[in-house]
Design an enzyme around this catalytic site. Structure first.
Site, mmCIF file in Angstrom:
data_model
loop_
_atom_site.group_PDB
_atom_site.id
_atom_site.type_symbol
_atom_site.label_atom_id
_atom_site.label_comp_id
_atom_site.label_asym_id
_atom_site.label_seq_id
_atom_site.Cartn_x
_atom_site.Cartn_y
_atom_site.Cartn_z
ATOM 1 C CB CYS A 95 39.330 7.376 -73.330
ATOM 2 S SG CYS A 95 40.835 8.058 -74.074
ATOM 3 C CB CYS A 188 41.403 14.356 -69.535
ATOM 4 S SG CYS A 188 40.600 13.680 -70.992
#
Length: 376
Positions: A95, A188
């Site tokens: 990410c 997440c």
């Protein structure tokens, strides 16, 4: 601004430092309820609202940028693919590499901004190198080690010199409602924290064998090798203990035949680690040099002799590590660089081995001479 305390305080500090600051929250899912639920600091509707309220308190403009499609392609799909190939990825590194310091930074620069500021716990030295945070328990230099020098040059980390408890106190003083909001620890995009179930829903179930690595004896079965990782001890479902009564660990995963091999902990011993082509945050080195390496976020640090040959890094550890999996990142630090540990390079682990394996001629010669060279 994720909606957590760290990015809120980072934004406030950037304003106080005299920067013209705009708050940005990243929408990473078309349907946020399919990701983590509850106020955990990432990826939920509540988080976007918390971020907006923090921006209002600080007094800065606030926008939501839709990065859902890019995030799914570059992070979630990569996560599936790595597990399907028997590897263990770190989605936070991906990410940072693909979203926060690539897609976001590119868009910010195109809009006329000079840098991206985040709530990561890391520092930049006067020499521009990435360094560990003052708070060792919160240090995030490991997950930032995938940045290129150009990306690092346009990044700001306002919290690197502050312990986390002081950040929360500062948030209280500033009137930020997120001051005591819990930190996010899980992946997440896995709402319930069930990584195995998440992978099974996408990759499916396929029965395979769990085999004793030494004897070849079939000890049990599973419904998908992608549900395992190197070094895993629990959740193997073995009904019969080892003859010596000691626990078994996952030693290898072969997706081609859907087989998982298990054995004793000592069989997980690793003294040599090889990566793919590295990312250099410091001036690139060739040859061999002494350094420290880290193999997991917040994991143990190992003194090592590192050899860089252009195509990858080979680290020979001074003390063994256990349960190192392909797909993880190896991050190289210089512990003697100026005002703290400086990140030199990072690479994705491709293979591991034991200390009884012979060194290459290059490694042996350079290790004896202690020479090293650098090139810009």
């Amino acid at each position: 601004m994720s909606g957590g305390v760290d990015s809120a305080v980072a934004a406030a500090r950037a304003v106080e430092a005299g920067h013209d600051v705009t708050g940005v929250h990243l929408a990473l899912s078309k349907n946020p309820q399919t990701y983590r639920t509850g106020a955990r600091g990432c990826c939920t509707i509540e988080d976007s609202r918390d971020a907006r309220r923090a921006a209002d308190v600080i007094g800065i403009p606030f926008y939501i940028w839709d990065m859902a499609e890019r995030f799914h392609e570059d992070v979630v799909e990569d996560f599936y693919a790595e597990y399907a190939n028997g590897r263990t990825p770190n989605p936070c590194l991906r990410c940072n590499e693909k979203i926060k310091f690539a897609a976001v930074l590119d868009r910010a620069m195109a809009l006329g901004f000079d840098a991206v500021a985040t709530g990561h716990y890391a520092r930049k030295g006067d020499d521009g190198l990435l360094r560990r945070a003052v708070d060792p328990g919160k240090d995030q230099s490991y997950v930032l080690a995938v940045l290129t020098p150009a990306q690092l040059a346009h990044s700001i980390f306002p919290l690197g010199d502050t312990p986390k408890d002081q950040v929360r106190t500062e948030a209280e003083t500033r009137g930020l409602a997120v001051a005591q909001k819990p930190d996010s620890h899980d992946i997440c995009f896995i709402a319930d924290g069930d990584t195995s179930g998440f992978l099974k829903n996408r990759l499916g179930a396929k029965e395979g064998e769990i085999v004793d690595a030494a004897s070849g004896e079939v000890l049990g079965s599973h419904d998908g090798s992608h549900q395992f990782t190197i070094g895993q001890r629990h959740g193997l479902g073995l009904k019969r203990p080892a003859a010596d009564g000691r626990p078994r660990y996952v030693l290898s995963i072969t997706p081609v035949d859907n087989r998982v091999q298990v054995g004793p902990r000592e069989a997980l011993r690793v003294d040599r680690i090889r990566t793919g082509r590295p990312v250099w945050l410091a001036p690139e080195r060739t040859g061999s040099f002494d350094a420290e390496v880290q193999l997991r976020a917040h994991g143990e640090v190992y003194p090592a002799r590192v050899t860089a040959d252009g195509d990858g890094l080979t680290a020979r550890l001074r003390k063994p590590a256990f349960g190192v999996a392909a797909g993880q990142a190896l991050v190289v630090y210089d512990p003697d660089a100026g005002d703290g540990d400086a990140v030199l390079a990072s690479g994705t682990i491709e293979e591991t081995g034991g200390a009884d394996e012979p060194a290459s001629a290059d490694e042996s010669a350079l290790s004896l001479s202690g020479t090293e060279s650098t090139r810009g």
